[in-house]
Enzyme design. Sequence first.
Site, mmCIF file in Angstrom:
data_model
loop_
_atom_site.group_PDB
_atom_site.id
_atom_site.type_symbol
_atom_site.label_atom_id
_atom_site.label_comp_id
_atom_site.label_asym_id
_atom_site.label_seq_id
_atom_site.Cartn_x
_atom_site.Cartn_y
_atom_site.Cartn_z
ATOM 1 N N ASN A 1 -25.702 32.151 5.113
ATOM 2 C CA ASN A 1 -25.951 32.344 3.680
ATOM 3 C C ASN A 1 -27.203 33.171 3.427
ATOM 4 O OD1 ASN A 1 -23.730 31.000 2.557
ATOM 5 N ND2 ASN A 1 -24.718 29.005 2.757
ATOM 6 N N GLU B 1 -21.122 22.333 4.374
ATOM 7 C CA GLU B 1 -20.531 22.921 5.575
ATOM 8 C C GLU B 1 -19.917 21.871 6.491
ATOM 9 O OE1 GLU B 1 -24.978 22.394 6.512
ATOM 10 O OE2 GLU B 1 -23.681 22.790 4.791
#
Length: 351
Positions: free
Chosen positions: A226, A261
């Site tokens: 990210n 995640e």
Amino acid sequence: MLAILALAWVSSGTAWGLIEARGESSAVLRAVFGLNIVFHPATFFVVWRRLLPMRVVDMACLLFAAGLCAICMALRLYAPALGGKIDIQPLYLWIPVIYVFAFTLTGHRSSLRLSLAILALFVAISLPYLLQRPVAPHANFTFQLHMVSAILIAALHFFSSYQHRLQAAQLTVDELARLANTDALTGLANRRRMGEAIAAELVRARRYGHAFSVILIDIDHFKRVNDRHGHGAGDAVLVGLAARAKEVLRDVDMLGRWGGEEFIVVLPETGFAQTLDKARALCAHIAARPLAGEHAVSVSCGVTSVHAGDSNESLLQRADEALYAAKRLGRNRAEGLEATPPLPQLHSACG
């Protein structure tokens, strides 16, 4: 439809034969019955051979019936020399059935328009007769036919509208249920649905002694993806992992997104050792090649199996501890925390 057409052909032929035997036939009736005798077997052949879509066949049957009734009404009201042998009251009893079938063939609004068009046709045919001879023998019955038809169309429209709204509401409920149990990004079951699945497996385990196991999956260093490539790349990795994991799992295994995640797998009828092997294969399969574009990631897995007295919380706590052990030992690996005492198995004996 084949049965209806065959029955209509037989009944038309029988009625024609009886009328001829009683000497009550006429050229017009012979033409009407002749059209039925030709139309029904021709349509039977079309349906049997699937030469046309059924909606076309249905509409053709409806328009044939309405057209035939309209011709008979016009002849009986305005041409007694030709239509004098037509018994108009039984004919009128069958006309409302046309509207019932109209509301079964097309959509909600189309059915209303079609029914109103057919009603307008019958009203247009009979209106001059009703205006010129309001006390004629068939005037009262004709007027009542139109009133009953209008009321029937209104009732059918009401029930059709109610059914239409009910179907729309059911679709909304089904969609809301799907959204409530599905992760919007990956399309997998969400945390709520996976919690329900684990609870259901726990019930089976307590009642029948069926084993099951859980794999808790976490993407290693997901924050780096990210930070370096943006959240779009992170989303692509999550979607890719969901697809890649399914390649290793069985159809009966349930994969869901646990949050962020983290993913979770529920494996019914699977022991600890088998699940640990499956988790290791999953780690290797995911790390073998990039998940999305050039973004290669690895995962760590925590494995545990059910044991007597387990709850959702205790089972998931062990899986979480096993996952942290995999992280501490270097990531890209699967570690397990075996259940003790094991789940008691049910045995049967005879003799």
